[in-house]
Scaffold this motif. Sequence first.
Motif, short mmCIF file in Angstrom:
data_model
loop_
_atom_site.label_atom_id
_atom_site.label_comp_id
_atom_site.label_asym_id
_atom_site.label_seq_id
_atom_site.Cartn_x
_atom_site.Cartn_y
_atom_site.Cartn_z
N UNK A 1 42.07 33.15 40.99
CA UNK A 1 43.58 32.56 40.53
C UNK A 1 44.55 33.66 40.23
N UNK A 2 43.90 34.75 39.58
CA UNK A 2 44.99 35.64 38.93
C UNK A 2 45.74 36.38 40.20
N UNK A 3 45.27 36.48 41.56
CA UNK A 3 46.17 37.16 42.35
C UNK A 3 47.16 36.14 42.97
N UNK A 4 47.35 34.90 42.55
CA UNK A 4 48.69 34.23 43.06
C UNK A 4 49.82 34.57 42.42
N UNK A 5 50.86 34.69 43.20
CA UNK A 5 52.04 35.63 42.51
C UNK A 5 52.89 34.97 41.37
N UNK A 6 52.96 33.73 41.06
CA UNK A 6 53.76 33.36 40.01
C UNK A 6 53.00 33.04 38.97
N UNK A 7 53.35 34.20 37.77
CA UNK A 7 52.48 33.97 36.49
C UNK A 7 53.38 34.03 35.53
N UNK A 8 54.81 33.82 35.80
CA UNK A 8 55.93 34.14 34.85
C UNK A 8 56.70 32.82 34.72
N UNK A 9 56.48 31.78 35.73
CA UNK A 9 57.27 30.54 35.34
C UNK A 9 56.96 29.67 34.47
N UNK A 10 57.72 28.85 33.75
CA UNK A 10 57.27 28.06 32.55
C UNK A 10 56.54 26.88 32.84
N UNK A 11 55.77 26.33 31.74
CA UNK A 11 54.79 25.22 32.27
C UNK A 11 55.76 24.14 31.68
N UNK A 12 55.54 22.98 32.17
CA UNK A 12 55.97 21.41 31.59
C UNK A 12 55.45 21.40 30.24
N UNK A 13 56.45 20.92 29.28
CA UNK A 13 56.08 20.79 27.91
C UNK A 13 55.09 19.73 27.98
#
Length: 355
Positions: free
Chosen positions: A232-244
């Motif tokens: 899963x770490x290879x997926x590109x988007x790790x900077x987007x915010x999560x829903x609160x």
Amino acid sequence: MANKIAIGALGVVGVLVVGLGGAFLWGKSTVGAKLGTVYETHRADFPMPWPLTDAELDTLRQEHAAAVPADAAAPSDPAVPSDPAAPPAADPLAGLDLDAIATERAVARGKHLMEARYGCTDCHGADLGGGTMVDAPALGTLLGSNLTSGKGSRTLTYTAADWDRAVRHGVKPDGTPTIMPSEAFGGMSDQELSDLVMYIRAQPPVEAAIALPTWGPVGTMLVATGKMVPWAAQYPDHMGAHATHPPATADTATFGAHLAQTCTGCHRADLSGGPMAAGDPSWPPASNLTTHEQGLKGWTLEQFTVTLREARRPDGTPLKPPMSDIAPYAAKMTDAELQALFAYLQALPPMPTGS
């Protein structure tokens, strides 16, 4: 002549051995490089436990105000003006341990998430002290880590940011990848993750030092070639915010879309099903969950509910692993959750299996 044939055969065997040995060394080197890659993610932070909302505080205030004996309350006469110098009335919540109440409610919500929707015990064991995912000499030994506070815990010092990276991004605190299927949990809201952590921390400590993953020869080559454990770490988007917060629990396709995210690990991102990218080779292809004729076209909510809760199809045939293991979770899902999930699946465009 016989000697020449024997020598030739030995030569072929030697070439094969050297070739296989070289391939295995390449595989080990590739797996090592994958496991050693450092991934950067955003740094999420959230409260643990999740604080009581204003609405919850108002309800508590009303409940405790109503519980005050009548003779303990100061009489009020609307004809008599209030004394501006008089001390303000005591807050009914004064003296209450609001953090303890928030913790109790968070643990209860986390228990439902664990038992009905996220299935952490499948990999980490019924007591969350460690479990077995794969144990086959050719493939390797993959053990779920000890999540409790006991000796051998892998998460004892985890901060909110560490939990976020491990669960929703598949990354350890040091930035290297885990084998957790985080692609199915990336849409988990901050509150849900906070509640899960509070439930995990409330469990009895288990003393268990769980070994790190080891890969057998077949597993090594499958991981090296990307045929097993899609990091899963290879997926590109790790900077987007999560829903609160999660969507409101209601009989809607919006809430159903949120619930369906945990289905994508087996049924693919578009839920059209087909052969699974990772898992036991004996597992059948994942079912098509869209409204295509190869999927759920014509299904009713009742058929869908019975299939999940009783692990059998409308024609009575039992589901096969891993879907046969879904029944204990579906049994704990509320009717509103199942209705919302079904509503979302029925709203998907029909797609052929494996599209």
